[in-house]
Design an enzyme around this catalytic site. Structure first.
Site, short mmCIF file in Angstrom:
data_model
loop_
_atom_site.label_atom_id
_atom_site.label_comp_id
_atom_site.label_asym_id
_atom_site.label_seq_id
_atom_site.Cartn_x
_atom_site.Cartn_y
_atom_site.Cartn_z
N ASN A 1 0.68 -0.75 0.02
CA ASN A 1 -0.26 0.24 -0.26
C ASN A 1 1.12 1.42 0.11
O ASN A 1 1.57 1.24 1.23
CB ASN A 1 -1.40 -0.31 0.90
CG ASN A 1 -1.51 1.56 1.62
OD1 ASN A 1 -1.70 2.20 0.37
ND2 ASN A 1 -2.13 1.28 2.53
N TRP A 2 1.31 1.97 -1.34
CA TRP A 2 1.88 2.89 -1.61
C TRP A 2 1.47 4.30 -1.00
O TRP A 2 1.97 5.17 -0.84
CB TRP A 2 2.40 3.14 -2.65
CG TRP A 2 3.39 1.94 -2.97
CD1 TRP A 2 3.94 1.43 -2.99
CD2 TRP A 2 3.91 1.86 -4.23
NE1 TRP A 2 4.45 0.39 -3.40
CE2 TRP A 2 4.96 0.81 -4.59
CE3 TRP A 2 3.25 2.57 -5.47
CZ2 TRP A 2 5.33 0.98 -5.40
CZ3 TRP A 2 4.18 2.37 -7.22
CH2 TRP A 2 4.61 0.71 -7.34
N LYS A 3 0.14 4.08 -0.51
CA LYS A 3 -1.00 5.39 0.12
C LYS A 3 0.06 6.38 -1.22
O LYS A 3 -0.52 6.43 -2.21
CB LYS A 3 -0.41 5.57 1.70
CG LYS A 3 -0.32 4.66 2.81
CD LYS A 3 -0.14 5.21 4.15
CE LYS A 3 -0.22 3.50 4.70
NZ LYS A 3 -0.30 3.72 6.27
N HIS B 1 -9.41 1.00 4.73
CA HIS B 1 -8.53 1.39 5.39
C HIS B 1 -8.05 1.86 6.46
O HIS B 1 -9.23 3.05 6.20
CB HIS B 1 -7.81 1.72 4.24
CG HIS B 1 -5.89 2.04 4.95
ND1 HIS B 1 -5.46 3.09 5.85
CD2 HIS B 1 -5.35 0.65 4.66
CE1 HIS B 1 -4.01 1.82 6.18
NE2 HIS B 1 -3.56 1.18 5.45
N GLU C 1 -6.82 4.38 7.29
CA GLU C 1 -6.75 6.18 7.05
C GLU C 1 -7.74 6.31 6.39
O GLU C 1 -8.04 7.40 6.52
CB GLU C 1 -5.50 6.28 6.29
CG GLU C 1 -4.09 6.32 7.32
CD GLU C 1 -3.18 5.60 6.46
OE1 GLU C 1 -3.12 5.63 5.41
OE2 GLU C 1 -1.96 5.17 7.03
N GLU D 1 -5.83 -5.30 10.88
CA GLU D 1 -4.52 -3.93 10.69
C GLU D 1 -4.88 -3.42 12.24
O GLU D 1 -6.36 -2.47 11.84
CB GLU D 1 -4.68 -2.97 9.04
CG GLU D 1 -4.08 -4.01 8.18
CD GLU D 1 -3.17 -3.02 7.07
OE1 GLU D 1 -2.28 -2.66 6.85
OE2 GLU D 1 -4.72 -1.66 6.91
N GLY E 1 1.97 2.42 10.75
CA GLY E 1 3.18 3.50 11.49
C GLY E 1 3.59 4.05 12.34
O GLY E 1 3.99 5.17 12.19
N SER F 1 2.39 -1.90 10.35
CA SER F 1 4.42 -1.79 10.61
C SER F 1 5.11 -3.25 10.61
O SER F 1 6.11 -2.88 10.79
CB SER F 1 4.46 -1.68 11.84
OG SER F 1 4.29 -0.60 12.35
N GLY G 1 2.50 -1.21 4.46
CA GLY G 1 3.02 0.59 4.14
C GLY G 1 4.05 1.08 4.00
O GLY G 1 4.64 0.81 2.66
P1 PGA Z 1 2.66 0.72 7.43
O1 PGA Z 1 1.10 0.24 6.96
O2 PGA Z 1 3.00 -0.94 7.02
O3 PGA Z 1 3.39 1.66 7.38
O4 PGA Z 1 2.10 -0.02 9.09
C1 PGA Z 1 -0.07 -0.18 6.54
C2 PGA Z 1 -0.57 0.39 6.25
O5 PGA Z 1 -1.33 1.20 5.96
O6 PGA Z 1 -1.93 -0.90 5.25
#
Ligand code: PGA
Length: 249
Positions: A9-11, A96, A98, A168, A174, A213, A234
Site C-alpha cells: 500500500n503505497w498510500k 483502510h 486511514e 490491521e 505506521g 509496521s 505500507g
Molecule cells: P505500515 O502501513 O506498514 O506503514 O504500518 C500499513 C497499512 O497502512 O496498510
C-alpha cells in the site's frame, strides 16, 4: 497450504515516474515466482505507469486504494469501480484505517464500496482493525467482526469467497509497533470463524493478511503464525529492495 499474498500500500507516495522506476528495480530483485501473489496499490494517478511496467509479470497484480460506490456521475474528485477496472486495476482496498480515521469513512460506506467493487469485477481487500483504546477496553474481536460484517454485507457468498481480508490494528499502522505473531493469529482466527459463518466452508479459502509496521525483520515470523496468509505493507513497501526481501519471506 495457501499461496501467501503480499500487498504493497503505497498510500499518497510515488509519482508516475518514481513508480515506474520502483517497479523496474523491484523486478530485478524479485524474479517471477509461482507460489505467491504480489499486489501493488499505487496512487490512482500512477496506476497506468505501474500496470505498464508490469505487463510481462502477471504474477504481480495492481489495485487502487479507494473507490466511490456510485458507478459514474457528478461526484467531483472521486474514482468509481468501473473506471478503476477499465484503467487496469484488479483489486481495491476497502475500509483502510486511514479512510476510516482520516476521512471519516463509516462501516456502511465500506460496505457500499465493497459491493460496488464486486459489481465492477474488482476484488476487494477489506481492512479491519481496532484502535488502541478499543484494544485496551477488550473490544478487539467485537470491532473487527462488526467491521467485517458491515464491509461484506452487500457482497454475495461466492464473492466473499474470492475476496481478501486484512487485519490491521490501528495502533500498529505506521507506528513501528507490531502485533505479536500470537496476537495477530488470535484475531485472524476470529475473522476466519466469521468468514465461515458468512460463506461456509468457502471461508477457508479467503486469505487473511496482517498489516501494521511490517518490515523485512518481522515479516517471516508474522507470516509463520497460524491463519496469517499474507502481509499488507505500507512504509516498508516504498523501498524496492526491502519490499523484495519481504515478498521473498
Ligand atoms: P505500515 O502501513 O506498514 O506503514 O504500518 C500499513 C497499512 O497502512 O496498510
Amino acid at each position: 497450504m495457501k499461496h501467501p499474498v503480499f500487498a504493497a500500500n503505497w498510500k499518497m507516495n510515488q509519482a508516475p515516474a518514481d513508480a515506474k522506476a520502483f517497479v523496474r528495480q523491484f523486478l530485478a530483485y524479485f524474479p517471477r515466482q509461482q507460489d505467491r501473489l504480489v499486489l501493488i496499490f499505487p496512487s490512482a494517478l500512477a496506476l497506468h505507469a505501474v500496470t505498464d511496467a508490469l505487463k510481462d509479470r502477471p504474477d504481480i497484480q495492481v489495485g487502487v486504494q479507494n473507490i466511490y460506490w456510485e458507478d459514474n456521475g457528478a461526484f467531483t474528485g472521486e474514482n468509481s469501480a468501473p473506471i478503476a477496472r477499465a484503467a487496469g486495476a484488479k483489486y481495491v482496498l476497502v475500509g483502510h484505517s486511514e479512510r476510516r480515521h482520516v476521512f471519516g469513512e463509516t462501516d456502511e460506506e465500506s460496505g457500499k464500496k465493497a459491493a460496488a467493487a464486486v459489481r465492477a469485477g474488482l476484488t476487494p481487500l477489506v481492512c479491519v482493525g481496532e484502535t488502541a483504546a478499543q484494544r485496551d477496553a477488550g473490544e478487539t474481536n467485537a470491532v473487527v467482526i462488526r467491521q467485517l460484517r458491515a464491509a461484506l454485507a452487500g457482497v454475495g457468498p461466492q464473492h466473499i469467497a474470492s475476496s481478501l481480508v486484512a487485519y490491521e490494528p490501528v495502533w500498529a499502522i505506521g507506528t513501528g509497533k507490531t502485533a505479536s505473531p500470537a496476537d495477530a493469529s488470535a484475531v485472524h482466527t476470529v475473522l476466519r470463524a466469521e468468514l465461515r459463518t458468512l460463506t461456509g466452508e468457502r471461508g477457508e479459502a479467503v486469505p487473511i493478511l496482517y498489516g501494521g509496521s511490517v518490515n523485512s525483520g518481522n515479516a517471516t515470523a508474522l507470516l509463520a503464525a497460524p491463519e496469517v496468509d499474507g502481509l499488507l505493507v505500507g512504509g516498508a513497501s516504498l523501498d524496492a529492495e526491502g519490499w523484495a526481501s519481504i515478498v521473498r519471506a
